[in-house]
Design an enzyme around this catalytic site. Structure first.
Site: not given
Length: 386
Positions: A129, A243, A341, A366
């Site tokens: 976290p 990875e 759409g 990232t």
């Protein structure tokens, strides 16, 4: 341009993967998306088809072929099928190298056969976290209790977190943690104190179970230490290039597939009495995306070749990862716009690709982290060439 890196054996493997997807994945994928998890039977089927543990030595039940090009084929076909939920790449390309490269002989015989059959599904638990890319901030800790480690802490955003039978956990094994105090501990399903939280509700890749994990005084046998004590930082850095390459391969395949389906759409859709493909703006959009994909594909194929030969470095893997995933994100946005759409309707492949692919610039490091790695390498070592 014709791709040069694949042999007839790779082409035959591609047909095997396509057959597997048509038979074992496509008929069930919508129900997996609704359930938020794939079936264990699909993993068993993948093992039976030889899609798991391709790089694992044959003596442990694997394919015995450490050729990343097979992984590239698998990633490309799963991406084009719009089926990222069955995370074979995570299992094979990210976790597999830890087990084949770091495990003891006893650990290999204990874990690898099930890894290859699909009976043992795997995960790696790094993120917490309060700690993502910053390994220095990891708080999950393991205390040495003589014949076992006592593990406490929590992890989040863990792919395969619900299904996993074997979880590699990054934990502090010294009070300071960080680069010199982290170790890899392997948790097995059923260990007392090892609990799984909720299956997290994501905006995309709904069928790929992603969970919170909790560790309350988990007794981890000393035999479940993977690699060197306090050596996790080096182990993690060693395996990150593969990875990132696996993510990059899926990203360029995703961008190319989006371009293909958008070409078909604009050729068949009419506006103002003529096909969209007759409008100059549409042709320019397609031309730009096709050129970007072609240039990126040339670089990625070179990276795949070098990685298969063991010569790709972390900097070029980072380049491949950030560039191709950002391209995928841009392409998804542009293709959705060209669908109008209809692009916003969940039943259209472009809509699912838009949400499924958004994670690509985030996990595995990232875009910002990738740029930092590249920039630091070039500027801290002025003699290095890009």
């Amino acid at each position: 341009m014709k791709r040069q890196l694949f042999t007839p054996e790779h082409d035959a493997f591609r047909e095997t993967v396509r057959t597997f997807l048509a038979k074992e994945v496509a008929p069930h994928y919508e129900s997996w998306e609704k359930d938020g998890i794939v079936s264990r039977e699909a993993w068993i089927a993948a093992g039976r088809q030889g899609l798991l543990g391709m790089a694992v030595p044959e003596e442990y039940g694997g394919g015995g072929i450490p050729d990343f090009r097979y992984s590239a084929v698998l990633a490309e076909e799963f991406t084009r099928a719009g089926a990222p939920g069955l995370a074979l790449g995570l299992h094979n390309d990210i976790i597999g190298p830890y087990l084949t490269g770091l495990a003891t002989e006893e650990q290999k015989r204990r874990w690898l056969p099930g890894f290859c059959t699909g009976e043992t599904i795997t995960a790696i638990a790094m993120t917490e976290p309060g700690a993502g890319s910053d390994l220095q901030a990891i708080r999950t800790a393991a205390e040495d209790r003589g014949d076992h480690w006592l593990l406490n802490g929590s992890k989040t955003f863990i792919s395969n977190g619900i299904l996993a039978d074997l979880v590699i956990v990054v934990a502090r094994t010294t009070p300071e943690g960080g680069a010199h105090g982290l170790s890899l501990l392997v948790l097995e399903r059923g260990m007392a104190g090892f609990e799984r939280g909720r299956n997290l509700d994501k905006i995309g890749q709904k069928s790929q179970d992603t969970a919170e994990l909790f560790f309350h005084d988990v007794r981890v046998p000393k035999d479940n230490l993977l690699g060197e004590l306090n050596g996790a930082f080096i182990h993690l850095m060693t395996n990150l290039a593969q990875e990132r390459m696996a993510i990059a391969v899926a990203a360029i395949a995703g961008a190319e597939h989006l371009l293909e389906i958008t070409k078909e759409y604009v050729l068949g859709r009419e506006a103002f009495g003529r096909p969209l493909a007759k409008l100059q703006h549409i042709r320019f959009e397609i031309a730009e995306m096709a050129t970007e994909c072609a240039v990126t594909r040339a670089f990625l194929d070179r990276c795949i070749t070098e990685h298969a030969q063991g010569t790709l470095d972390a900097v070029h893997a980072s380049m491949a990862k950030w560039w191709s995933t950002e391209l995928q994100k841009r392409t998804a946005d542009r293709c959705l716009q060209l669908h109008g759409g209809y692009g916003y309707m969940a039943e259209y492949p472009v809509a699912r690709a838009f949400t499924d692919g958004r994670i690509q610039t985030i996990y595995g490091g990232t875009t910002e982290i990738m740029k930092e790695i590249i920039g630091r390498s070039l500027l801290d070592n002025p003699s290095r060439k890009a």
